[in-house]
Design a protein around this motif. Structure first.
Motif, PDB file in Angstrom:
ATOM      1  N   TRP A 153       0.829  -1.202   0.000  1.00 30.98           N
ATOM      2  CA  TRP A 153       0.000   0.000   0.000  1.00 30.98           C
ATOM      3  C   TRP A 153       0.875   1.268   0.000  1.00 30.98           C
ATOM      4  O   TRP A 153       0.602   2.230  -0.723  1.00 30.98           O
ATOM      5  N   LYS A 154       1.959   1.253   0.791  1.00 31.81           N
ATOM      6  CA  LYS A 154       2.845   2.429   0.843  1.00 31.81           C
ATOM      7  C   LYS A 154       3.480   2.654  -0.526  1.00 31.81           C
ATOM      8  O   LYS A 154       3.640   3.791  -0.978  1.00 31.81           O
ATOM      9  N   ARG A 189       3.383   5.761  -5.701  1.00 27.95           N
ATOM     10  CA  ARG A 189       3.255   5.597  -7.152  1.00 27.95           C
ATOM     11  C   ARG A 189       2.227   6.569  -7.754  1.00 27.95           C
ATOM     12  O   ARG A 189       2.427   7.118  -8.819  1.00 27.95           O
ATOM     13  N   LYS A 190       1.072   6.701  -7.077  1.00 23.47           N
ATOM     14  CA  LYS A 190      -0.015   7.569  -7.540  1.00 23.47           C
ATOM     15  C   LYS A 190      -0.441   7.227  -8.966  1.00 23.47           C
ATOM     16  O   LYS A 190      -0.633   8.108  -9.814  1.00 23.47           O
ATOM     17  N   ASP A 191      -0.563   5.961  -9.258  1.00 23.10           N
ATOM     18  CA  ASP A 191      -0.925   5.501 -10.604  1.00 23.10           C
ATOM     19  C   ASP A 191      -1.367   4.051 -10.465  1.00 23.10           C
ATOM     20  O   ASP A 191      -1.147   3.420  -9.430  1.00 23.10           O
ATOM     21  N   HIS A 192      -1.932   3.499 -11.533  1.00 23.11           N
ATOM     22  CA  HIS A 192      -2.261   2.072 -11.513  1.00 23.11           C
ATOM     23  C   HIS A 192      -0.984   1.246 -11.563  1.00 23.11           C
ATOM     24  O   HIS A 192       0.008   1.703 -12.118  1.00 23.11           O
ATOM     25  N   PRO A 193      -0.973   0.035 -11.027  1.00 17.35           N
ATOM     26  CA  PRO A 193      -2.050  -0.609 -10.297  1.00 17.35           C
ATOM     27  C   PRO A 193      -2.097  -0.150  -8.845  1.00 17.35           C
ATOM     28  O   PRO A 193      -1.062   0.105  -8.248  1.00 17.35           O
ATOM     29  N   GLU A 194      -3.308  -0.063  -8.311  1.00 14.42           N
ATOM     30  CA  GLU A 194      -3.468   0.412  -6.946  1.00 14.42           C
ATOM     31  C   GLU A 194      -3.476  -0.744  -5.954  1.00 14.42           C
ATOM     32  O   GLU A 194      -3.805  -1.871  -6.318  1.00 14.42           O
ATOM     33  N   GLY A 249       8.119   4.285  -6.078  1.00 13.12           N
ATOM     34  CA  GLY A 249       6.836   3.643  -6.395  1.00 13.12           C
ATOM     35  C   GLY A 249       6.827   3.031  -7.783  1.00 13.12           C
ATOM     36  O   GLY A 249       5.781   3.018  -8.459  1.00 13.12           O
ATOM     37  N   ARG A 250       7.935   2.548  -8.199  1.00  9.35           N
ATOM     38  CA  ARG A 250       8.051   1.913  -9.539  1.00  9.35           C
ATOM     39  C   ARG A 250       8.503   0.461  -9.355  1.00  9.35           C
ATOM     40  O   ARG A 250       8.686  -0.014  -8.233  1.00  9.35           O
TER      41      ARG A 250
END
Ligand SMILES: Nc1ncnc2c1ncn2[C@@H]1O[C@H](COP(=O)(O)OP(=O)(O)OP(=O)(O)O)[C@@H](O)[C@H]1O
Ligand SMILES: [Mg+2]
Length: 217
Positions: free
Chosen positions: A45-46, A51-56, A177-178
């Protein structure tokens, strides 16, 4: 909707790493995919918050998992990937029962292999197909992957025929987040994940509408 669970009672085996990399692979292949984060550490989740993008990823619990699945199916998800916590029998069993297919990440060491039985038992109780995936393998190690695979097969534990190696890009991608296939397209990690994803998708009979990832890179 298909459901894939990453389960291992052993901590640090690579559940979150493989869950996030497979989720991004699925997203890039044109699937509607989300991650159910069953671990109180909320690492997936973190990552998704950064990431602020899909996938969530959504934080959930064993009690809420059925509800998250139903919501995902109603919302048109093709694939839900469950990232589970270590040392947690009941939530891990719930994750196994919720899954169509279970991947058990395992470090290529005798101590980790010896500990596989506990996780494999959960998948047997849940009556769901499961495969061990050797993760973070060292290319220069003495450890013989073929021997390890054969040893597990003798114990009736199915093993993914490929392997995921120890590579800095797996961890480095998480910071922004990548994932590895995004920060190093065409790299070895990207190719390993592409192979694992296609093999998994095949087992789950997922139809891939778009295949933009590795071959095209
Ligand atoms: N193939 C790999 N190459 C390099 N580093 C890796 C690899 N797989 C996992 N790691 C690193 O090992 C650590 C543990 O991995 P990860 O968090 O994915 O395991 P986990 O099974 O989810 O752990 P936990 O049981 O605590 O939830 C992390 O720091 C991760 O970046
Ligand atoms: Mg984890």
């Amino acid at each position: 909707m298909h459901t894939l669970a990453l389960v291992s009672q052993k901590g640090g085996a690579g559940k979150t790493t493989l869950a996030l990399h497979l989720a991004v692979a699925a997203h890039r292949a044109g699937l509607q995919v989300a991650i159910a984060d069953l671990d109180p550490q909320s690492s997936a989740w973190k990552w998704s918050e950064r990431r602020k993008d899909h996938p969530e990823a959504v934080v959930t619990s064993a009690e809420q998992l059925d509800h998250v699945k139903a919501q995902g199916a109603a919302g048109g998800l093709d694939l839900l990937i469950i990232d589970s916590a270590p040392h947690a029998d009941r939530p891990a069993l719930v994750a196994c029962k919720a899954a169509d297919l279970i991947l058990i990440p395992c470090r290529a060491s005798i101590l980790d292999i010896d500990a596989i039985g506990q996780t494999h038992d959960l998948t047997t109780i849940a009556r769901k197909p499961s495969w061990v995936v050797f993760n973070a393998c060292n290319t220069s190690t003495e450890f013989d992957l073929e021997e390890a695979r054969a040893g597990l097969r003798e114990r009736d534990v199915p093993v993914y025929p490929g392997a995921v190696y120890q590579r800095v890009s797996y961890a480095r991608g998480f910071i922004p987040g990548r994932t590895a296939q995004e920060i190093e397209p065409g790299g070895r990690a990207a190719s390993e994940i592409d192979h694992l994803f296609r093999w998994t998708a095949d087992l789950m009979r997922l139809s891939l509408s778009q295949t933009d990832s590795i071959e095209a890179a």
